[in-house]
Scaffold this motif. Structure first.
Motif, PDB file in Angstrom:
ATOM      1  N   ASP A 280       9.043  -6.969   6.740  1.00 49.70           N
ATOM      2  CA  ASP A 280       7.923  -6.084   6.425  1.00 49.70           C
ATOM      3  C   ASP A 280       8.196  -4.724   7.022  1.00 49.70           C
ATOM      4  O   ASP A 280       8.843  -4.602   8.061  1.00 49.70           O
TER       5      ASP A 280
ATOM      6  N   TYR B 216       7.360  -4.587   1.882  1.00 58.03           N
ATOM      7  CA  TYR B 216       8.382  -5.527   2.349  1.00 58.03           C
ATOM      8  C   TYR B 216       9.612  -5.417   1.462  1.00 58.03           C
ATOM      9  O   TYR B 216       9.571  -4.875   0.363  1.00 58.03           O
TER      10      TYR B 216
ATOM     11  N   GLU C  59       6.454  -0.556   7.736  1.00 61.70           N
ATOM     12  CA  GLU C  59       5.309   0.334   7.777  1.00 61.70           C
ATOM     13  C   GLU C  59       5.793   1.703   8.237  1.00 61.70           C
ATOM     14  O   GLU C  59       6.563   1.812   9.186  1.00 61.70           O
TER      15      GLU C  59
ATOM     16  N   SER D 283       0.869  -1.169   0.000  1.00 63.42           N
ATOM     17  CA  SER D 283       0.000   0.000   0.000  1.00 63.42           C
ATOM     18  C   SER D 283       0.912   1.225   0.000  1.00 63.42           C
ATOM     19  O   SER D 283       2.128   1.100  -0.142  1.00 63.42           O
TER      20      SER D 283
ATOM     21  N   LYS E  61       8.682   1.330  11.006  1.00 59.19           N
ATOM     22  CA  LYS E  61       8.542   0.102  11.795  1.00 59.19           C
ATOM     23  C   LYS E  61       8.929  -1.079  10.913  1.00 59.19           C
ATOM     24  O   LYS E  61       8.378  -1.259   9.833  1.00 59.19           O
TER      25      LYS E  61
ATOM     26  N   LYS F 228       3.020   0.797   3.390  1.00 62.64           N
ATOM     27  CA  LYS F 228       3.396  -0.543   3.858  1.00 62.64           C
ATOM     28  C   LYS F 228       4.015  -1.335   2.718  1.00 62.64           C
ATOM     29  O   LYS F 228       3.714  -1.100   1.551  1.00 62.64           O
TER      30      LYS F 228
END
Length: 116
Positions: free
Chosen positions: A91, A64, A93, A59, A102, A62
């Motif tokens: 991953d 990876y 964010e 998105s 994060k 977000k």
């Protein structure tokens, strides 16, 4: 077991991909500590962490990426000093109006107690 790590974002970049790449490059030592938690039971640490491949967005904030690193096993008593190249999917964010990144590593289930 699943580890999470946070990095403060202090600068603004023209693109999110450039911003993430700059943070990963700047925080290589911290990334080594983060990834070492996954291999502490093996008695190994990670070094020379670097982005491997592209950053994939799921998105807007977000996605990876894959980190490549040296996995180092060292034990002076057993005369072991072994280094192998490995990789792990992480991953990411962007949080709080792009002020924090994060990172969440993969989930490795922990073995429970054995029955007697």
């Amino acid at each position: 077991m699943q580890e999470t790590w946070f990095f403060k974002i202090n600068q603004k970049q023209s693109s999110l991909e450039t911003l993430i790449k700059d943070i990963l490059e700047k925080e290589r030592k911290e990334l080594g500590i983060f990834l070492s938690y996954y291999f502490k039971r093996e008695g190994a640490v990670t070094e020379n962490v670097a982005l491997k491949g592209e950053i994939n967005f799921i998105s807007e904030l977000k996605g990876y990426f894959t980190l490549g690193f040296d996995l180092v096993h060292f034990n002076a008593c057993l005369n072991i000093h072994d280094t192998n190249r490995d990789e792990i999917k992480v991953d990411f964010e962007l949080l709080e109006d792009m002020k924090e990144l994060k990172l969440t590593g993969p989930y490795f289930p922990e073995r429970g107690m054995d029955e007697i």
